[in-house]
Motif scaffolding. Structure first.
Motif, short mmCIF file in Angstrom:
data_model
loop_
_atom_site.label_atom_id
_atom_site.label_comp_id
_atom_site.label_asym_id
_atom_site.label_seq_id
_atom_site.Cartn_x
_atom_site.Cartn_y
_atom_site.Cartn_z
N ILE A 181 -5.08 6.14 17.22
CA ILE A 181 -5.35 7.11 16.10
C ILE A 181 -6.81 7.18 15.54
N ALA A 182 -7.27 6.05 15.28
CA ALA A 182 -8.73 5.81 14.91
C ALA A 182 -9.59 6.32 15.88
N GLU A 183 -9.51 6.00 17.13
CA GLU A 183 -10.13 6.65 18.30
C GLU A 183 -10.38 7.91 18.44
N GLY A 184 -9.10 8.45 18.40
CA GLY A 184 -9.03 10.07 18.66
C GLY A 184 -9.75 10.63 17.41
N LEU A 185 -9.45 10.17 16.19
CA LEU A 185 -10.11 10.90 14.99
C LEU A 185 -11.45 10.74 14.86
N LYS A 186 -12.08 9.53 15.34
CA LYS A 186 -13.57 9.37 15.56
C LYS A 186 -14.11 10.43 16.42
N GLY A 187 -13.45 10.54 17.76
CA GLY A 187 -13.66 11.79 18.74
C GLY A 187 -13.85 13.09 17.81
N LEU A 188 -13.04 13.29 16.95
CA LEU A 188 -13.06 14.61 16.40
C LEU A 188 -14.05 14.69 15.19
N GLY A 189 -14.69 13.58 14.90
CA GLY A 189 -15.64 13.53 13.93
C GLY A 189 -15.17 13.33 12.52
N LEU A 190 -13.75 13.14 12.37
CA LEU A 190 -13.22 12.70 11.08
C LEU A 190 -13.39 11.43 10.70
N MET A 191 -13.48 10.46 11.70
CA MET A 191 -13.79 8.82 11.16
C MET A 191 -14.87 8.44 11.85
N LYS A 192 -15.63 7.38 11.43
CA LYS A 192 -16.73 6.84 12.05
C LYS A 192 -16.73 5.39 11.75
N SER A 251 -16.51 1.28 13.66
CA SER A 251 -16.05 0.70 14.74
C SER A 251 -14.32 0.77 14.46
N VAL A 252 -13.95 1.09 15.78
CA VAL A 252 -12.29 1.04 15.73
C VAL A 252 -11.67 -0.33 14.84
N ASP A 253 -12.32 -1.36 15.55
CA ASP A 253 -11.70 -2.50 14.91
C ASP A 253 -11.65 -2.54 13.51
N ILE A 274 -12.07 0.04 11.52
CA ILE A 274 -11.13 1.09 10.82
C ILE A 274 -9.87 0.41 10.52
N VAL A 275 -9.30 -0.03 11.90
CA VAL A 275 -7.74 -0.68 11.69
C VAL A 275 -7.67 -1.73 10.76
N GLU A 276 -8.75 -2.78 10.76
CA GLU A 276 -8.44 -3.88 10.22
C GLU A 276 -8.70 -3.75 8.40
N ASN A 277 -9.46 -2.73 7.97
CA ASN A 277 -9.52 -2.02 6.80
C ASN A 277 -8.45 -1.17 6.45
N GLY A 278 -7.60 -0.62 7.52
CA GLY A 278 -6.55 0.22 7.01
C GLY A 278 -7.02 1.60 6.63
N ALA A 279 -8.05 1.77 7.12
CA ALA A 279 -8.66 3.34 7.02
C ALA A 279 -7.97 4.55 7.38
N TYR A 280 -7.25 4.24 8.61
CA TYR A 280 -6.51 5.11 9.55
C TYR A 280 -5.46 5.60 8.49
N ALA A 281 -5.09 4.74 7.71
CA ALA A 281 -3.68 4.99 6.72
C ALA A 281 -4.05 6.28 5.90
N LEU A 282 -5.18 7.05 5.66
CA LEU A 282 -5.43 7.80 5.04
C LEU A 282 -4.63 9.12 5.78
N PHE A 283 -4.41 9.01 7.13
CA PHE A 283 -3.91 10.05 8.03
C PHE A 283 -2.75 9.74 8.36
N ALA A 324 -14.87 4.41 2.22
CA ALA A 324 -15.86 5.63 2.41
C ALA A 324 -16.74 5.31 3.81
N ALA A 325 -16.89 4.04 4.25
CA ALA A 325 -17.64 3.89 5.17
C ALA A 325 -17.05 4.52 6.58
N PHE A 326 -15.95 4.72 6.70
CA PHE A 326 -14.95 5.02 7.83
C PHE A 326 -14.73 6.77 7.84
N LEU A 327 -15.00 7.29 6.81
CA LEU A 327 -14.59 8.87 6.70
C LEU A 327 -15.70 9.78 6.64
#
Ligand code: GLY
Ligand code: MN
Length: 463
Positions: free
Chosen positions: A310-321, A323-325, A327-336, A412-415
Motif C-alpha cells: 500500500i505504501a509503495e503504491g501510494l508513493k507511486g501516486l504521489g500521496l506518500m513520500k 522510504s517504504v520501510d 512509512i511502515v515502521e511509523n505506521g503512516a500507511y494507517a492514515l489510509f 507529516a514527513a510521509f504525507l
C-alpha cells in the motif's frame, strides 16, 4: 448438525485438556425485539454449537471432567409451547442426536451446581456476552453479575481456542458452502449496481439470498457508496455516478458456518482512472497476502507486508513520500488503512471473538501492537495448517482522520497533503477474500473467486 461422533470426539478431546471440574456451556436464549413473543432471529452460541451441536435455545451443556460424562439440561416443551410452535423433540431425543445420554431439567441444574460448589469443585465457563447468560451464571454460581468476568476460566478459553481454530475437513466443507452463497450475493450485487438504485435495494436482495440459502447473513451487511466509513450500516443513499459502492457481506450456512467477502464496484460500471489506480494497489495487497500466508508465519508480519504494498503504491501516486520501510515502521500507511488485514473465521465471522482476542489472535509469542492501525489487527500470531482467515486490505480517504493528522502533524514527513486533497471525496476501497492455511501456503475458499480485477468486475457488472 454433524454426526454424533463429531460431538462425542470433541467433548472427549476437550475433557482431556482440562485438569478437573465441571465445564459449563450455556446455549443462547431468544432475544425479544419489543415484546417477548417477537424475537430477533435466533442465533445459537457458537461454543455450544461446537460441543453440543443443538440449534435450540435455553439449554445448558455440562461436561464433568472427573466423572467423564456429558449432560444436557433444559425443560421439555409444555402443551402451550406445542400449540404455538408445533411438536418439538424432547430433551432426551436431542441429547441422543449429539451423543449425550444424561438429560435433566433446569431445576436439577441448579441443585447439581449447588452441590458442586459445596464440594469446592472447579467450575469452568467462557466469557458470557449476553446479559441473559450473565444472569444465568449469577444464579447458578452465586456471583454478582459485575464480578462474573473475574471467574471466567482461562484454562477453558485456551483449550477451546486450540480446538476451534483448527478447522476439520467437514467444517471446511461448510465454510465452502457459505462462500458459494457469498459468491452469489456479490455477483448479484454486481448486476444490480447502477446509478439511481438505492443501497437498500441491493442490501435487501443480497441478504435475501443469504436467507434463502441458509441461516442468513453472517454479520450486518455493509452496502455503501461511502465506503470510507468502515462499518457503515446506512442503506438510504441513491447511488451516484462517480462513486464506488463498497459491499462487505457474507452468509451463514444452516449449520452457522460463515463467509465474509468485500468487493468495491464503480457505480457507473467503469472505474475512473483515479479509482482504478487506487483499486489496483488494494488488489496487489490482497494478492500479496495470499502469496505469504503459510504455517509458521505471523499474520502480523503479513499485515506489515500488505502495508508495504500500500505504501509503495501510494508513493507511486504521489500521496506518500519517504522510504517504504520508514512509512511502515511509523505506521503512516494507517492514515489510509486504519484497520487490520484480517481475522479468523468459522462458526463466527470474527471467529471466537467472544473468547478474547488476546487468546484467539495473539499469545505469549506475538504481542498485540498498540500502534494506530495495526493495533486493530485481530489476528496477529503465527498461522497453523487449518486456520481460516480473511484477507481484507483497503485504502480509504476519511476526511476527519486526514484533518486530525494534518492538524497535529502526525507522520507529516510521509504525507503529501497537496495530492491527498484531491482525494478527499474519493470514498474507500476494500477487497476481501477468505483463505485456508494449508501444510504449505494457503488456498482461497470458495469454488470460484468472486470477480476481483477491475476488468472482471466491469465485465460482471455488464453481465
Ligand atoms: N466484514 C466485516 C468485518 O470483518 O469486520
Ligand atoms: Mn472481515
Amino acid at each position: 448438525m454433524f454426526d454424533k461422533e463429531t460431538y462425542l470426539r470433541r467433548r472427549r478431546a476437550l475433557r482431556a485438556k482440562i485438569k478437573s471440574g465441571l465445564i459449563l456451556f450455556p446455549a443462547n436464549g431468544e432475544s425479544p425485539v419489543n415484546y417477548p413473543a417477537n424475537g430477533y432471529h435466533f442465533r445459537q452460541d457458537s461454543n455450544f454449537l461446537y460441543y453440543f451441536g443443538l440449534n435450540c435455545p435455553n439449554l445448558v451443556g455440562v461436561i464433568d471432567v472427573e466423572a467423564d460424562t456429558s449432560c444436557l439440561y433444559g425443560d421439555d416443551c409444555t402443551l402451550d409451547d406445542i400449540i404455538w410452535m408445533g411438536n418439538q423433540p424432547t430433551l432426551r431425543e436431542m441429547g441422543e442426536r449429539v451423543g449425550v445420554q444424561h438429560t435433566f431439567t433446569m431445576l436439577e441444574l441448579q441443585l447439581m451446581m449447588t452441590m458442586a460448589i459445596r464440594k469446592g469443585r472447579r467450575i469452568h465457563f467462557l466469557p458470557p456476552y449476553r446479559e441473559s447468560n450473565v444472569l444465568l451464571l449469577k444464579s447458578l454460581l452465586g456471583i454478582k453479575s459485575d464480578f462474573i468476568g473475574n471467574y471466567v476460566s482461562e484454562e477453558l478459553i485456551k483449550a477451546v481456542v486450540s480446538m476451534r481454530e483448527v478447522k476439520e475437513p467437514q467444517e471446511i466443507e461448510e465454510i465452502e458452502r457459505a462462500c458459494e452463497t457469498g459468491y452469489l450475493m456479490h455477483t448479484t450485487a454486481m448486476k444490480m449496481c447502477r446509478p439511481g438504485i438505492v443501497e437498500r435495494e441491493i442490501a435487501g436482495t443480497i441478504e435475501g439470498i443469504a436467507l434463502s440459502k441458509g441461516a442468513g447473513v453472517s454479520f450486518i451487511s455493509i452496502v455503501s457508496q461511502n465506503g470510507e466509513t468502515l462499518h457503515n450500516h446506512y442503506y438510504g443513499n441513491k447511488l451516484r455516478p462517480g462513486r464506488m459502492l463498497l459491499i462487505d457481506a457474507g452468509a451463514e450456512t444452516d449449520m452457522n458456518y460463515c463467509s465474509d467477502f468485500t468487493r468495491t464496484l464503480p457505480v457507473t460500471g467503469r472505474f475512473t482512472e483515479q479509482q482504478k489506480a487506487v483499486y489496483d494497489i488494494v488488489l496487489a495487497a490482497n494478492n500479496r497476502t495470499f502469496e505469504l500466508i503459510a504455517p509458521g508465519v505471523t499474520y502480523q508480519s503479513i499485515h506489515l507486508e500488505a502495508a508495504r504494498v500500500i505504501a509503495e503504491g501510494l508513493k507511486g501516486l504521489g500521496l506518500m513520500k519517504g522510504s517504504v520501510d520508514d512509512i511502515v515502521e511509523n505506521g503512516a500507511y494507517a492514515l489510509f488503512m486504519p484497520h487490520g488485514l484480517g481475522h479468523q473465521m468459522g462458526l463466527d465471522v470474527h471467529d471466537m471473538e467472544d473468547l478474547g482476542e488476546k487468546y484467539v489472535g495473539y499469545n505469549e509469542e506475538t504481542e498485540r501492537s498498540t500502534m494506530f492501525g495495526i493495533g486493530s489487527l485481530r489476528m496477529g500470531r503465527k498461522l497453523k495448517e487449518g486456520h481460516v482467515l480473511t484477507v481484507e486490505p483497503g485504502i480509504y480517504f476519511i476526511p476527519a482522520l486526514i484533518d486530525k493528522w494534518r492538524g497535529e502533524k502526525i507522520n507529516a514527513a510521509f504525507l503529501n497533503y497537496e495530492t491527498i486533497e484531491k482525494y478527499l471525496d474519493f470514498g474507500g476501497i476494500r477487497l476481501e477474500d477468505d483463505a485456508l492455511v494449508l501444510a504449505k501456503g494457503c488456498r482461497l475458499l470458495g469454488k470460484k473467486r468472486i470477480p476481483i480485477t477491475a476488468e472482471e468486475v466491469e465485465e460482471a457488472m455488464r453481465g
